[in-house]
Design an enzyme around this catalytic site. Sequence first.
Site, short mmCIF file in Angstrom:
data_model
loop_
_atom_site.label_atom_id
_atom_site.label_comp_id
_atom_site.label_asym_id
_atom_site.label_seq_id
_atom_site.Cartn_x
_atom_site.Cartn_y
_atom_site.Cartn_z
N ASP A 131 -0.56 12.00 -4.16
CA ASP A 131 0.31 10.81 -4.22
C ASP A 131 0.12 9.98 -5.48
O ASP A 131 0.54 8.83 -5.54
CB ASP A 131 0.06 9.93 -2.97
CG ASP A 131 -1.40 9.52 -2.84
OD1 ASP A 131 -2.24 10.03 -3.61
OD2 ASP A 131 -1.70 8.69 -1.98
N GLU B 292 2.83 13.04 8.16
CA GLU B 292 2.39 11.93 9.03
C GLU B 292 3.10 10.61 8.67
O GLU B 292 3.30 9.77 9.53
CB GLU B 292 0.87 11.75 8.97
CG GLU B 292 0.34 11.37 7.60
CD GLU B 292 -1.16 11.04 7.58
OE1 GLU B 292 -1.75 10.86 8.66
OE2 GLU B 292 -1.73 10.97 6.48
N ASP C 136 -3.70 14.12 -0.82
CA ASP C 136 -2.34 13.60 -0.61
C ASP C 136 -1.35 13.90 -1.74
O ASP C 136 -0.14 13.83 -1.53
CB ASP C 136 -2.38 12.08 -0.40
CG ASP C 136 -3.17 11.70 0.85
OD1 ASP C 136 -3.31 12.55 1.74
OD2 ASP C 136 -3.66 10.55 0.93
N ASP D 55 -5.67 6.64 -5.06
CA ASP D 55 -5.14 5.43 -5.69
C ASP D 55 -5.95 4.17 -5.36
O ASP D 55 -6.13 3.31 -6.22
CB ASP D 55 -3.65 5.23 -5.37
CG ASP D 55 -3.37 5.21 -3.87
OD1 ASP D 55 -4.30 5.48 -3.07
OD2 ASP D 55 -2.22 4.93 -3.50
N GLY E 155 -11.03 8.96 0.86
CA GLY E 155 -11.06 10.19 1.65
C GLY E 155 -11.58 11.35 0.81
O GLY E 155 -11.22 11.48 -0.36
N THR F 157 -7.83 13.70 -4.13
CA THR F 157 -7.23 13.37 -2.84
C THR F 157 -6.31 14.51 -2.42
O THR F 157 -5.61 15.08 -3.26
CB THR F 157 -6.44 12.05 -2.88
OG1 THR F 157 -5.63 11.96 -1.69
CG2 THR F 157 -5.51 11.93 -4.08
N ARG G 249 -15.26 4.16 2.48
CA ARG G 249 -14.33 3.08 2.11
C ARG G 249 -15.16 1.81 2.12
O ARG G 249 -16.03 1.64 2.98
CB ARG G 249 -13.16 3.06 3.10
CG ARG G 249 -12.37 4.39 3.02
CD ARG G 249 -10.98 4.32 3.59
NE ARG G 249 -10.20 5.45 3.10
CZ ARG G 249 -9.96 6.58 3.79
NH1 ARG G 249 -10.43 6.71 5.01
NH2 ARG G 249 -9.23 7.55 3.26
N ARG H 214 -0.68 10.68 4.11
CA ARG H 214 -0.46 9.22 4.14
C ARG H 214 1.02 8.90 3.94
O ARG H 214 1.82 9.37 4.70
CB ARG H 214 -1.34 8.54 3.09
CG ARG H 214 -1.77 7.15 3.54
CD ARG H 214 -2.68 6.49 2.57
NE ARG H 214 -4.04 6.95 2.70
CZ ARG H 214 -5.09 6.31 2.22
NH1 ARG H 214 -4.93 5.17 1.57
NH2 ARG H 214 -6.30 6.76 2.38
P1 ADP Z 1 -8.36 6.50 -1.74
O1 ADP Z 1 -9.13 6.33 -2.99
O2 ADP Z 1 -8.54 7.85 -1.11
O3 ADP Z 1 -6.91 6.09 -1.89
P2 ADP Z 1 -8.86 4.00 -0.27
O4 ADP Z 1 -7.48 3.47 -0.45
O5 ADP Z 1 -9.46 3.88 1.09
O6 ADP Z 1 -9.01 5.53 -0.63
O7 ADP Z 1 -9.80 3.25 -1.31
C1 ADP Z 1 -11.16 3.60 -1.44
C2 ADP Z 1 -11.97 2.40 -1.84
O8 ADP Z 1 -11.54 1.91 -3.12
C3 ADP Z 1 -11.84 1.18 -0.93
O9 ADP Z 1 -12.61 1.25 0.24
C4 ADP Z 1 -12.36 0.08 -1.87
O10 ADP Z 1 -13.77 0.11 -1.95
C5 ADP Z 1 -11.77 0.51 -3.20
N1 ADP Z 1 -10.50 -0.20 -3.40
C6 ADP Z 1 -9.29 0.08 -2.86
N2 ADP Z 1 -8.36 -0.84 -3.21
C7 ADP Z 1 -9.01 -1.75 -3.99
C8 ADP Z 1 -8.62 -2.95 -4.64
N3 ADP Z 1 -7.37 -3.41 -4.58
N4 ADP Z 1 -9.55 -3.61 -5.33
C9 ADP Z 1 -10.83 -3.16 -5.41
N5 ADP Z 1 -11.25 -2.04 -4.80
C10 ADP Z 1 -10.38 -1.33 -4.11
O1 F6P Z 2 -6.04 10.07 1.90
C1 F6P Z 2 -6.46 11.23 2.56
C2 F6P Z 2 -6.16 11.14 4.05
O2 F6P Z 2 -6.64 12.34 4.66
C3 F6P Z 2 -4.71 10.90 4.41
O3 F6P Z 2 -3.92 12.05 4.31
C4 F6P Z 2 -4.85 10.38 5.81
O4 F6P Z 2 -3.76 9.53 6.15
C5 F6P Z 2 -6.13 9.58 5.76
O5 F6P Z 2 -6.85 10.05 4.62
C6 F6P Z 2 -6.99 9.71 6.96
O6 F6P Z 2 -8.08 8.87 6.82
P1 F6P Z 2 -9.37 8.92 7.76
O7 F6P Z 2 -10.18 10.11 7.37
O8 F6P Z 2 -10.07 7.64 7.47
O9 F6P Z 2 -8.86 9.04 9.17
#
Ligand code: ADP
Ligand code: F6P
Length: 319
Positions: free
Chosen positions: A129, A222, A127, A103, A11, A125, A72, A171
């Site tokens: 978190d 949320e 969040d 994360d 995000g 992020t 993502r 989240r």
């Molecule tokens: P954020 O970084 O905001 O927490 P996501 O959880 O959607 O967002 O993760 C972003 C991207 O990081 C995922 O779409 C994927 O490409 C990569 N990613 C997440 N988890 C893993 C994992 N366990 N192993 C490898 N890549 C990952």
């Molecule tokens: O991780 C950032 C965040 O905005 C969260 O707070 C929320 O749950 C999620 O991403 C929303 O994701 P999307 O933009 O894919 O709807």
Amino acid sequence: MKKIGVMTSGGDAPGMNAAIRAVVRYGIYLGMEVYGIEKGYVGLLDDKIFQLNMRSVSDIIHRGGTILKTARCPEFKEVQGQERAIANIKKRGLEGIIVIGGDGSFMGAKILSERGIPTIGIPGTIDNDLPYTDFTIGFDTACNTALDAINKIRDTMTSHERISIIEVMGRHCGDIALYAGIAGGAEMILVPEKPFTIESVCENLINNYDEGKKSCIIVLAEGAGRAEVLAKEISARTKFEVKATVLGHIQRGGGPSMVDRILATRCGVRAVQLLSKGIGNRVVGIKDNEIIDLDIVEALSLKRKFNEELYHIAEIVSL
Ligand code: ADP
Ligand code: F6P
């Protein structure tokens, strides 16, 4: 290292551009070539990698979103995808990668590190978190956006003597609700870290009413429930008129606050400094206003601590 890549992933968050700017300008200042990777891990897989110069990052410090785009990328969770990404990194001669994200993105950064690509994570992020850092880039701006909405909703709720439930993002983390809720003088802050019952919420509202509070603001994370659902449940159990507002993606946009711009700039510089010394496999963050870095595996193994003290203060000062 002389040739590094930077990407934003997951995000988006206000301040990501300020971090990209710092990485590019500090990298070039140290004599490096800096490459932008488009749309996070998608760009690594699809070889969407291009060189950035000083002017590529002009006029972006004040802009929300990310000029590198973000996405993502489920394919990167699979070994095949990871191999394609690594082949492209090697083909381009990138010696280190900076990943700006949350994360999930850091899990990807850890995999790159384990597969021999020195990688540094910058916490981007809204969040807040990530357990190893006091704050993440974007959190302050998102809280200010939520706060602005709370202030406005408060005006109309007071005039009509209504109850308002304002659902904020985060989240599984209640920090946006906690911080924006305290700053906005919310009567109740509902977060996933503090389980509650509908009965206790209604009881609280009735007590507040009896104490002279004719309108109330409830900030709901949320991760703790849906505003519409809660509004219906309260309406069914009490005489109050309840309105639900879901703030949604407005919280992810807008120009970054001063706090986020400074944090992003400091983190970007530290990330480049580490790679320039040949150090990878770390994440950067902020603790007690000092920029820190620590091992990525260690950072991801830490458990998040909810700020109980702040939550307790919120309960007292909202009486
Ligand atoms: P954020 O970084 O905001 O927490 P996501 O959880 O959607 O967002 O993760 C972003 C991207 O990081 C995922 O779409 C994927 O490409 C990569 N990613 C997440 N988890 C893993 C994992 N366990 N192993 C490898 N890549 C990952
Ligand atoms: O991780 C950032 C965040 O905005 C969260 O707070 C929320 O749950 C999620 O991403 C929303 O994701 P999307 O933009 O894919 O709807």
